[in-house]
Scaffold this active site. Sequence first.
Site, PDB file in Angstrom:
ATOM      1  N   ASP A 138      -9.409   3.840  15.805  1.00 27.10           N
ATOM      2  CA  ASP A 138      -9.037   2.999  16.730  1.00 27.10           C
ATOM      3  C   ASP A 138     -10.032   2.907  17.581  1.00 27.10           C
ATOM      4  OD1 ASP A 138      -6.467   2.729  15.780  1.00 27.10           O
ATOM      5  OD2 ASP A 138      -5.468   3.048  17.375  1.00 27.10           O
ATOM      6  N   ASP A 139     -10.306   1.837  18.774  1.00 27.84           N
ATOM      7  CA  ASP A 139     -11.162   1.744  19.720  1.00 27.84           C
ATOM      8  C   ASP A 139     -12.490   1.343  19.461  1.00 27.84           C
ATOM      9  OD1 ASP A 139      -8.756   2.525  20.909  1.00 27.84           O
ATOM     10  OD2 ASP A 139      -9.449   4.143  21.878  1.00 27.84           O
ATOM     11  N   HIS A 187      -6.983  -4.588  17.762  1.00 25.44           N
ATOM     12  CA  HIS A 187      -6.366  -3.439  18.575  1.00 25.44           C
ATOM     13  C   HIS A 187      -6.674  -4.072  20.183  1.00 25.44           C
ATOM     14  CE1 HIS A 187      -5.034   0.328  19.605  1.00 25.44           C
ATOM     15  NE2 HIS A 187      -5.777   0.774  20.301  1.00 25.44           N
ATOM     16  N   HIS A 192      -7.855  -3.220  25.525  1.00 29.61           N
ATOM     17  CA  HIS A 192      -7.094  -1.898  25.319  1.00 29.61           C
ATOM     18  C   HIS A 192      -5.905  -1.735  26.627  1.00 29.61           C
ATOM     19  CE1 HIS A 192      -6.199   2.140  24.402  1.00 29.61           C
ATOM     20  NE2 HIS A 192      -6.675   1.960  23.307  1.00 29.61           N
ATOM     21  N   TYR A 224      -1.776   2.336  22.618  1.00 28.56           N
ATOM     22  CA  TYR A 224      -0.764   3.384  22.983  1.00 28.56           C
ATOM     23  C   TYR A 224       0.219   3.042  22.095  1.00 28.56           C
ATOM     24  CZ  TYR A 224      -3.883   3.010  27.218  1.00 28.56           C
ATOM     25  OH  TYR A 224      -5.100   3.087  28.019  1.00 28.56           O
ATOM     26  N   HIS A 250      -9.845   8.233  16.356  1.00 35.13           N
ATOM     27  CA  HIS A 250     -10.572   7.180  17.136  1.00 35.13           C
ATOM     28  C   HIS A 250     -12.140   7.381  16.637  1.00 35.13           C
ATOM     29  CE1 HIS A 250      -6.938   7.783  19.557  1.00 35.13           C
ATOM     30  NE2 HIS A 250      -6.941   6.740  19.927  1.00 35.13           N
TER      31      HIS A 250
END
Length: 381
Positions: free
Chosen positions: A110-111, A160, A164, A201, A268
Amino acid sequence: MVKVFITSLTALVLSLAAVNAQTGPINAANYPPPNQVPDINSAQVQTWLKEIDLTGVPPTHLNVPDAPGGAPDCAKITPQNDCYSVCDECKTSEDITTCGLPNSWGVTFDDGPSAETPRLLDYLKTHSIKASFFVIGGMVVQHPDILRREVQEGHHLAGHTWSHYALTSLTNEQIVAEIKWTEKAVFDVTGLKLKYMRPPYGDINNRVRFILKKLGYIVVDWTGDAFDTNDWKFDDGVSAATLLAAFTKSLDTYVAGDKSTGFYCLEHDRSAGTVNLAQQFIPLGIARNITFHNVPACQHDASPYQAGSAPGNTTSTLLPTSTISDTPRPAGSATSTPSGSATSTPSGSRTPVPTGSSANLVKSMSITSAFVAIAFGFLFV
C-alpha cells in the site's frame, strides 16, 4: 457505409487515446493537490457525480478520525449497526480477506508508488514474485514512470484513494472524488481502469461499500491482525526485530494449520524502512515453502481491471515510455542496524523503458494502425 466509417474513426480516436495514456507526460496541475481530499465542487467531480446513481445509499454518519487524515477514533464513534470494519470488526461476504489458493501469500503493498518502490521492484524481480500495488492517486501523479514499470514487470495495480483519508470520515461526494481521481490518474498513466481497491486503514462500512460497488470496485482487505506486518511502525521507532518476531509467529501458526486457503499480507512501499523490511519478511515465507501470488491469481481473475489490459493478463501489451524522471533517493533513514533490524540494500539497476526514438516508433506504429483502419473503412463507403 457511414456506420463503417464511424467505426473506423472511433478506432482512430481510441488508438490515439491509448497511446497518449501510455506515453504522455503527466501534468500535476491537472489533478488535485496530493495528501488532500479533492474539491467536490470542481467541474470534473460534478461530472462524475452526475454519472452515478446513489439512490438507496445508507444514511451518512461521519466517523471522527484521531487526527486529520488519520484512522477513526473508536472512542468517539457511536455504533451504527452498519457493519463497520475498524471498530466493530465486521466484514461482509463481499469483503475479500483471504487468498483463494492453498498455502499462499497474497502479496500486497500500500501507499505507493514512492521513490523507494524501484528497490522493491528489483527485489521482487529477483525472486520472480508478482504483487498487487494499492496505489495512492497523489503518489501516482508524482511517480508515473514507477507505476508504468510496475505494470511492465507484470504486477497488478489497485486503488488506495487519492489522499489516504479514512473513507467513513468523508461525505458520499468526497468518497466519489477520492476514488475517481485515483482511477483517472492511473488510467492517464497506464490506460488501465482499476477494479480492486483497499480502503485506507481498512476503514469501511455499509455506506462506503455501497458507493464503491456503484463505482465498480471490489474491496480487498488483509487477513486479520496476524497478517498486518505493522511495518509502518518501524518509521515510528519500533525495532525491526520486534516486527519480524511477531510476523514469524503468525507464519508459524499458519503453516501449522491446514493451509487450505491463503492469506493477504499488509505491507507498504512508502519508505526505505518498509521496503527494507519487505526484503526480510518475504524470506520467512520462502523458508516455509509458502507460494506468492498477487490478487488476480488469488482470486482466479483473468480480467483484473474494469477496462484495459496489461502484460500477463490479456493479449494486449502495455508499452510504457519514460516521460518524467523518477530516480530513487538514497535509503537515508534506513541505516544499518543491529541483527534482526531493517538494513539498507543497494538500489540496483532499473529496467529501462522505451524512450526517444523507441517511444516514437511505438507511437508511430499505433497511429499508423489506426489510419489503416480508417482507410479500410473508406473502401466500403
